[in-house]
Design an enzyme around this catalytic site. Structure first.
Site: not given
Ligand code: APR
Length: 243
Positions: A116, A230
């Site tokens: 992205h 993580a």
């Molecule tokens: N360690 C691991 N995972 C975690 C933690 C942590 N400390 N805290 C939260 N999470 C997990 C949540 O459970 C969730 O599944 O991280 C994930 C965050 O999800 P999103 O915010 O949807 O992130 P992502 O999947 O990367 O979003 C994809 O959406 O808005 C667009 O372009 C943006 O790249 C982004 C894309």
């Protein structure tokens, strides 16, 4: 579970990581979804490409608050550092990331495919000149190009914008080659990024998921679900690998 996934990673021949916003939460960067998610506070429409063209000032107000007030202070955490170490030791071949926060590079990872884009650069939409975001005065928005007066846009992907072709190609090539994928901190909700682990699975890869919650991957493709944050999970796994 930590012992088992450490063994799977150690015995892999082409291990890659696929990271989402969750890997950066312990660096103080908010995720997009979930109770602390950015999309609970901002309308995702603000990051729609057509909206940006029509209302660059309004869009930039939100962009500055979300991405430039936060990210500039974020530091890599144990998870980013663990992946960089696994790459240095030849175990991890690449990181495919949905994140635009540059934290994998800051941690020392070299082979990083930014699906992205990256928030550290701004690009002029008229003459394609690139600027380092830190060198642009974001008090005056929307920021304009010094050379031609054109509108500057962050070099990350807005909704409705195409994926950078090189990152796209390298990510899916790696997915097809992978025999192990470590999926870290992603809801798996956003296309086409979320297809990367799916393509790997279809090509026979073992999927290790690190996420305190379930995601769209968990009951579809995940073989080992490490329900931990993580940094603590990756630090425990690396400790086990080098034990
Ligand atoms: N360690 C691991 N995972 C975690 C933690 C942590 N400390 N805290 C939260 N999470 C997990 C949540 O459970 C969730 O599944 O991280 C994930 C965050 O999800 P999103 O915010 O949807 O992130 P992502 O999947 O990367 O979003 C994809 O959406 O808005 C667009 O372009 C943006 O790249 C982004 C894309």
């Amino acid at each position: 579970m930590i012992k088992k996934v450490a063994e799977v990673i150690k015995n892999s021949s082409y291990c890659i990581a696929f990271s989402g916003a969750g890997i950066s939460v312990e660096s103080g960067v908010p995720p997009f979804r979930g109770e602390t998610g950015i999309w609970n506070r901002y309308n995702p429409q603000l990051l729609d490409l057509s909206y940006f063209y029509n209302q660059p000032g309004k869009s930039w107000e939100a962009i500055r608050e979300i991405f430039y007030d936060f990210f500039s202070v974020a530091k890599p955490n144990g998870a980013h550092l663990a992946l960089a170490k696994l790459e240095q030791d030849g175990i991890l071949k690449a990181v495919v990331t949905q994140n635009i926060d540059n934290l994998h590079y800051d941690a020392g990872s070299k082979e990083v495919y930014e699906f992205h884009g990256n928030s550290q650069k701004l690009k002029c939409l008229d003459c394609n000149t690139y600027y380092d975001a830190k060198e642009v005065n974001l008090k005056v928005i929307p920021p304009k190009c010094d050379k031609c007066g054109g509108l500057l846009k962050p070099d990350f992907i807005f909704f409705g914008e195409g994926i950078p072709p090189e990152a796209y190609q390298k990510s899916f090539d790696a997915a097809q080659k992978a025999d192990v994928v470590i999926v870290i901190g992603s809801t798996g909700e956003v296309m086409p990024a979320c297809q990367v682990p799916v393509v790997a699975k279809q090509s026979g890869a073992t999927i290790i998921e690190i996420n305190p919650d379930d995601s769209n991957f968990t009951h579809q493709i995940t073989d080992y679900h490490v329900k931990m944050k993580a940094a603590e999970a990756m630090e425990a796994i690396v400790k086990e690998i080098y034990n």
